[in-house]
Design an enzyme around this catalytic site. Sequence first.
Site, PDB file in Angstrom:
ATOM      1  N   HIS A 210      -9.211  39.135  -3.207  1.00 44.98           N
ATOM      2  CA  HIS A 210      -8.864  38.122  -2.215  1.00 44.98           C
ATOM      3  C   HIS A 210      -9.104  36.769  -2.881  1.00 44.98           C
ATOM      4  O   HIS A 210     -10.180  36.543  -3.450  1.00 44.98           O
ATOM      5  CB  HIS A 210      -9.790  38.185  -1.010  1.00 44.98           C
ATOM      6  CG  HIS A 210      -9.612  39.364  -0.101  1.00 44.98           C
ATOM      7  ND1 HIS A 210      -9.728  40.646  -0.524  1.00 44.98           N
ATOM      8  CD2 HIS A 210      -9.330  39.413   1.233  1.00 44.98           C
ATOM      9  CE1 HIS A 210      -9.531  41.466   0.514  1.00 44.98           C
ATOM     10  NE2 HIS A 210      -9.296  40.737   1.593  1.00 44.98           N
ATOM     11  N   GLU A 213      -7.689  32.009   0.005  1.00 43.91           N
ATOM     12  CA  GLU A 213      -7.693  32.197   1.467  1.00 43.91           C
ATOM     13  C   GLU A 213      -8.681  31.194   2.076  1.00 43.91           C
ATOM     14  O   GLU A 213      -8.299  30.301   2.805  1.00 43.91           O
ATOM     15  CB  GLU A 213      -8.106  33.645   1.800  1.00 43.91           C
ATOM     16  CG  GLU A 213      -8.161  33.939   3.284  1.00 43.91           C
ATOM     17  CD  GLU A 213      -8.799  35.296   3.598  1.00 43.91           C
ATOM     18  OE1 GLU A 213      -9.525  35.841   2.753  1.00 43.91           O
ATOM     19  OE2 GLU A 213      -8.581  35.803   4.716  1.00 43.91           O
ATOM     20  N   ASP A 292      -6.541  43.241   8.721  1.00 45.05           N
ATOM     21  CA  ASP A 292      -7.395  44.018   9.632  1.00 45.05           C
ATOM     22  C   ASP A 292      -6.643  44.148  10.953  1.00 45.05           C
ATOM     23  O   ASP A 292      -6.957  43.446  11.916  1.00 45.05           O
ATOM     24  CB  ASP A 292      -8.725  43.289   9.851  1.00 45.05           C
ATOM     25  CG  ASP A 292      -9.491  43.110   8.555  1.00 45.05           C
ATOM     26  OD1 ASP A 292     -10.192  44.040   8.140  1.00 45.05           O
ATOM     27  OD2 ASP A 292      -9.360  42.028   7.948  1.00 45.05           O
TER      28      ASP A 292
HETATM   29 ZN   LIG Z   1      -8.406  41.275   3.466  1.00 48.79          ZN
END
Ligand SMILES: [Zn+2]
Length: 352
Positions: A210, A213, A292
């Site tokens: 990740h 973000e 998610d």
């Molecule tokens: Zn994620």
Amino acid sequence: MIDPQTTAADVELGRLVRRLPKVQLHCHLEGTVRAETFRALAAERGVDSERARGTLEATYAFATFREFLLTFAEVCKTLQRPEDYARLARDYVVDAAAQNVRHAELFISPSVWTFFHEDLDVRETVAAMRAVFDDEGARRGVTVALICDLTRNFGVERAFDTARVAVGLAEAGFGVVGVGLGGDEANFPPALYREPFDFARAHGLHAVAHAGEAAGATSVRDAVEILGAERIGHGVRALEDPAVVDLLVSRRIPLELCPTSNRLTGAVAAGSPHPIAELDARGVVCTVDADDPALFSTTLDEEYRIAGRACGAAALVRFAANAIDASFASPRRKASLRRELSAAAGLETNPA
Ligand SMILES: [Zn+2]
């Protein structure tokens, strides 16, 4: 007033989305727990959770990225035994098959599991999930691989422990194909995790992270150059530095873009369009995912529809193809998925 033409286009887009064989590259298994299941587990396991006591609608309501991480943690508190994870795996495969997901590389976070439940046997838990993925997956035509998240928040040493666990699980034949790096990006930059990533890659695991973000473009560059990330989760803030966009384009590093997640966590500013169309136009390899899905009250199909409205049907087929190419599936599995995709996309342009 509803524009009938827009509605017709939307219906057509919805049909295309349903038909596309999809590859899921950015989905956290723990983030697929339905609100009802979380509440039931909290009651069954005696977990005192304010979220589980409020209304169903408020269960997964949050306003900041930090609050989201705390919600994710609460869900993990209720998952205490291998059979809880097996239940989750079964629900995942059922939901995935219903959306025509044909291959998935799911994130699991064993260091979060054992943070809350020290006694949980990770190997036994992953074995329980593997059995479900194999049986239920074969029945429903979904192949599932796993990526162990090293979870930045716990620091480097624990990340290294998890990298060792990931290698052990891969060697034991549980379908672990890589390591990832999620969690608090703003306070735990990629460079800290060079050694665990080197270790995992030296043992044949793939690397993803990740980045871009909750932190800026430098985080994306470091994930690629320091960690050897082959795909970037989100990466939307790469746009803050044209040189980082060029890096993604020239190395063909795919972004796993999750529009609803980005809106809810504030990674994309409220009121701004999601930058997927801009990234695609600049030549970045884009894929679409849900992150998610239960926690964000969305589905993979819904994220594809959002991307389709922003970029058009042709781009959507391309994003689905990108996800096949960007996956760590075997060349044979990829070829089979590409054939399925061509057949589904062909129907779109030639209904006869
Ligand atoms: Zn994620």
